[in-house]
Design an enzyme around this catalytic site. Structure first.
Site, PDB file in Angstrom:
ATOM      1  N   GLY A   9       0.832  -1.213   0.000  1.00 15.29           N
ATOM      2  CA  GLY A   9       0.000   0.000   0.000  1.00 15.29           C
ATOM      3  C   GLY A   9       0.861   1.256   0.000  1.00 15.29           C
ATOM      4  CG  PHE A  13      -3.379   9.702   2.807  1.00 14.29           C
ATOM      5  CD1 PHE A  13      -2.703  10.905   2.678  1.00 14.29           C
ATOM      6  CD2 PHE A  13      -4.174   9.496   3.938  1.00 14.29           C
ATOM      7  CE1 PHE A  13      -2.803  11.885   3.666  1.00 14.29           C
ATOM      8  CE2 PHE A  13      -4.279  10.466   4.915  1.00 14.29           C
ATOM      9  CZ  PHE A  13      -3.586  11.655   4.790  1.00 14.29           C
ATOM     10  CB  ILE A  14      -0.536   6.566   5.434  1.00 16.05           C
ATOM     11  CG1 ILE A  14      -1.827   7.212   5.927  1.00 16.05           C
ATOM     12  CG2 ILE A  14       0.501   6.491   6.564  1.00 16.05           C
ATOM     13  CD1 ILE A  14      -2.618   6.372   6.935  1.00 16.05           C
ATOM     14  CG  LEU A  82       0.510   1.382   5.649  1.00 13.06           C
ATOM     15  CD1 LEU A  82       1.879   0.818   5.996  1.00 13.06           C
ATOM     16  CD2 LEU A  82       0.630   2.864   5.346  1.00 13.06           C
ATOM     17  CD  GLU A  85     -10.797  -2.778  -1.448  1.00 15.04           C
ATOM     18  OE1 GLU A  85     -11.336  -1.658  -1.379  1.00 15.04           O
ATOM     19  OE2 GLU A  85     -10.460  -3.305  -2.519  1.00 15.04           O
ATOM     20  CB  THR A  86      -9.492   2.383   3.506  1.00 16.44           C
ATOM     21  OG1 THR A  86      -9.792   3.122   2.340  1.00 16.44           O
ATOM     22  CG2 THR A  86      -8.077   1.847   3.429  1.00 16.44           C
ATOM     23  CE1 TYR A 187     -10.502  -0.419   6.909  1.00 15.00           C
ATOM     24  CE2 TYR A 187     -11.459   0.798   8.738  1.00 15.00           C
ATOM     25  CZ  TYR A 187     -10.378   0.510   7.924  1.00 15.00           C
ATOM     26  OH  TYR A 187      -9.174   1.138   8.128  1.00 15.00           O
ATOM     27  CE  LYS A 191      -6.801  -1.844   9.019  1.00 18.28           C
ATOM     28  NZ  LYS A 191      -5.831  -1.860   7.865  1.00 18.28           N
TER      29      LYS A 191
HETATM   30  N1  LIG Z   1      -6.411   7.139   6.537  1.00 20.13           N
HETATM   31  C1  LIG Z   1      -6.933   6.842   7.713  1.00 20.13           C
HETATM   32  O1  LIG Z   1      -7.608   7.670   8.335  1.00 20.13           O
HETATM   33  C2  LIG Z   1      -6.690   5.499   8.338  1.00 20.13           C
HETATM   34  C3  LIG Z   1      -7.188   5.287   9.637  1.00 20.13           C
HETATM   35  C4  LIG Z   1      -6.998   4.049  10.224  1.00 20.13           C
HETATM   36  C5  LIG Z   1      -6.314   3.067   9.548  1.00 20.13           C
HETATM   37  N2  LIG Z   1      -5.859   3.295   8.294  1.00 20.13           N
HETATM   38  C6  LIG Z   1      -5.161   2.197   7.611  1.00 20.13           C
HETATM   39  O2  LIG Z   1      -3.953   2.694   7.066  1.00 20.13           O
HETATM   40  C7  LIG Z   1      -3.678   2.033   5.826  1.00 20.13           C
HETATM   41  C8  LIG Z   1      -3.400   3.030   4.726  1.00 20.13           C
HETATM   42  O3  LIG Z   1      -4.523   3.872   4.586  1.00 20.13           O
HETATM   43  P1  LIG Z   1      -4.523   5.117   3.600  1.00 20.13           P
HETATM   44  O4  LIG Z   1      -5.395   6.139   4.211  1.00 20.13           O
HETATM   45  O5  LIG Z   1      -3.151   5.465   3.183  1.00 20.13           O
HETATM   46  O6  LIG Z   1      -5.344   4.507   2.386  1.00 20.13           O
HETATM   47  P2  LIG Z   1      -5.100   4.639   0.796  1.00 20.13           P
HETATM   48  O7  LIG Z   1      -6.337   4.080   0.165  1.00 20.13           O
HETATM   49  O8  LIG Z   1      -4.670   6.000   0.404  1.00 20.13           O
HETATM   50  O9  LIG Z   1      -3.879   3.657   0.567  1.00 20.13           O
HETATM   51  C9  LIG Z   1      -4.025   2.277   0.488  1.00 20.13           C
HETATM   52  C10 LIG Z   1      -3.134   1.803  -0.625  1.00 20.13           C
HETATM   53  O10 LIG Z   1      -3.295   0.379  -0.712  1.00 20.13           O
HETATM   54  C11 LIG Z   1      -3.424   0.047  -2.076  1.00 20.13           C
HETATM   55  N3  LIG Z   1      -4.199  -1.184  -2.165  1.00 20.13           N
HETATM   56  C12 LIG Z   1      -5.539  -1.347  -1.994  1.00 20.13           C
HETATM   57  N4  LIG Z   1      -5.867  -2.623  -2.225  1.00 20.13           N
HETATM   58  C13 LIG Z   1      -4.713  -3.281  -2.524  1.00 20.13           C
HETATM   59  C14 LIG Z   1      -4.409  -4.617  -2.875  1.00 20.13           C
HETATM   60  N5  LIG Z   1      -5.370  -5.533  -3.012  1.00 20.13           N
HETATM   61  N6  LIG Z   1      -3.113  -4.947  -3.124  1.00 20.13           N
HETATM   62  C15 LIG Z   1      -2.120  -4.020  -3.051  1.00 20.13           C
HETATM   63  N7  LIG Z   1      -2.362  -2.718  -2.753  1.00 20.13           N
HETATM   64  C16 LIG Z   1      -3.645  -2.371  -2.486  1.00 20.13           C
HETATM   65  C17 LIG Z   1      -4.127   1.222  -2.746  1.00 20.13           C
HETATM   66  O11 LIG Z   1      -3.847   1.276  -4.139  1.00 20.13           O
HETATM   67  C18 LIG Z   1      -3.513   2.387  -1.986  1.00 20.13           C
HETATM   68  O12 LIG Z   1      -2.367   2.877  -2.660  1.00 20.13           O
HETATM   69  C19 LIG Z   1      -4.837   1.092   5.578  1.00 20.13           C
HETATM   70  O13 LIG Z   1      -4.478  -0.192   6.046  1.00 20.13           O
HETATM   71  C20 LIG Z   1      -5.954   1.648   6.443  1.00 20.13           C
HETATM   72  O14 LIG Z   1      -6.853   0.631   6.855  1.00 20.13           O
HETATM   73  C21 LIG Z   1      -6.030   4.490   7.672  1.00 20.13           C
END
Ligand SMILES: NC(=O)c1ccc[n+]([C@@H]2O[C@H](COP(=O)([O-])OP(=O)(O)OC[C@H]3O[C@@H](n4cnc5c(N)ncnc54)[C@H](O)[C@@H]3O)[C@@H](O)[C@H]2O)c1
Length: 361
Positions: A9, A13-14, A82, A85-86, A187, A191
């Protein structure tokens, strides 16, 4: 010491922000399927700003062979997981896909590490505050407990307060890691399964697992396309399109918005700490902000009237009332603390969103 670091991932974003920081001193591989819901449909490697700095592998965590070959070729020392699906709401409509990516994707990663990752010493999982459900609340006797799920009948009447099983009001308090997990959406359940899979599969091995439970992360780089996640980003898109903002419930849904650079710093601390971090650790700002307050701030930063919103009284399955982290453990164990206040962080985000929306159109 230079490390080989795999970030699943890592185009997101992160993940992309983390990759940019870590690639300054390390050999970084980003493994990402460039999910169209997050990135759009055009080729997007260049858009990440990572080309030439990191190895980028386009692959799907749900595809065991693609993960195996990446881990075999790179044999990382450290993995940040990371990819996921979010979307909370979307997870009800597509439970199979959420399970496949989040749950099976995580077990695929662990199996790839077992088979081909002899150098891996730590896996850091990006988990979520969603696993606490409605989170911690204090009852009339002063005891802190899990707030049970809110009743649909109450919410239909416009009563959104947290209550115990007998209907007595509970007062929300910041949630610490000692609170039992009580996921309130598909979701969130996936997690929690990720956490279990990571910890149970490595028990008795040399591999350490660290888990960060993130609150609502926001900041530059958050997908402005994804309609399912990132409430600030969704509000920015609506304001940009001249729309009014619909604020759910009575506007008093409370969130803990934590700035992306603070989260990236927490991941860095977690990857570099000598001792294995305790499980799990909350990462948030520790500061409550209501959705109504946030909506008014976004409107003002776009030069619109803060009154250009409607408090709708409607509600969504899986939305919790109050999510604020107790972050003492992160301070003590990681030596980490959030540095960006909400007003400053929101200003940075809106400035970035204005420029990016111009580029997107
Ligand atoms: N942003 C938040 O507020 C938040 C809060 C709690 C937890 N998280 C967790 O942090 C992590 C990153 O979140 P984010 O906000 O950067 O989300 P994001 O959607 O921007 O990034 C997720 C990345 O994972 C990739 N991805 C999705 N499905 C995939 C797959 N099957 N195989 C390979 N890559 C795949 C996407 O292309 C994307 O680049 C996630 O695990 C999310 O559950 C995020």
């Amino acid at each position: 010491m230079t490390q080989r670091i795999l970030i699943t991932g890592g185009a997101g974003f992160i993940g992309s922000r983390l990759a940019k920081l870590l690639c300054e001193d390390n050999d970084v591989m980003v493994f990402d399927n460039f999910h169209p819901q997050v990135h759009g449909y055009t080729r997007v490697e260049e858009a990440t700003g990572l080309v030439g700095k990191c190895r980028i592998v386009r692959g799907d965590v749900a595809n065991a062979e693609e993960l195996n070959s990446a881990v075999r070729a790179f044999n990382p020392d450290l993995i940040y997981h990371l990819a996921a699906e979010t979307g909370t709401g979307q997870s009800y409509d597509e439970p199979t896909r959420y399970n496949l990516v989040n749950v099976v994707g995580t077990s695929n990663l662990i199996e790839a590490v077992r088979a081909h990752g002899s150098a891996v010493r730590r896996i850091v999982l990006s988990s979520s505050r969603a696993i606490y459900g409605e989170g911690a609340a204090r009852d009339a006797q002063g005891r802190v407990r899990n707030a049970p799920p809110r009743r649909i009948e109450d919410m239909r009447r416009g009563d959104f307060d947290l209550k115990d099983e007998q209907g007595a009001i509970l007062a929300p308090v910041p949630t610490s890691e000692t609170l039992s997990a009580a996921p309130a959406s598909i979701y969130a359940s996936t997690k929690l399964m990720q956490e279990y899979i990571c910890t149970q599969c490595v028990a008795g091995t040399e591999v350490e697992v660290a888990i960060l439970r993130l609150q609502n992360v926001y900041g530059p780089g958050q997908s402005l396309r994804n309609p399912y996640t990132g409430v600030i980003s969704i509000f920015c898109q609506k304001v940009e399109q001249g729309e009014w903002l619909d604020v759910f419930e009575d506007g008093q849904i409370i969130r803990d918005f934590v700035y992306v650079d603070d989260v990236v710093d927490a991941f860095r601390c977690c990857g570099t700490s000598r001792a294995s971090p305790p499980l799990p650790i909350n990462i948030g700002s520790g500061t409550p902000v209501s959705i109504l307050e946030m909506a008014k701030s976004v409107l003002s930063l776009y030069g619109r009237s803060p009154d250009d919103h409607r408090v709708t009284g409607s509600f969504r399955a899986g939305d919790v009332r109050h999510a604020v982290a107790e972050i003492a453990l992160a301070r003590e164990q990681l030596g980490w603390q959030p540095r960006t206040g909400f007003a400053t962080g929101l200003k940075h985000f809106v400035e970035w969103a204005k420029e990016s929306q111009v580029a997107l159109t």
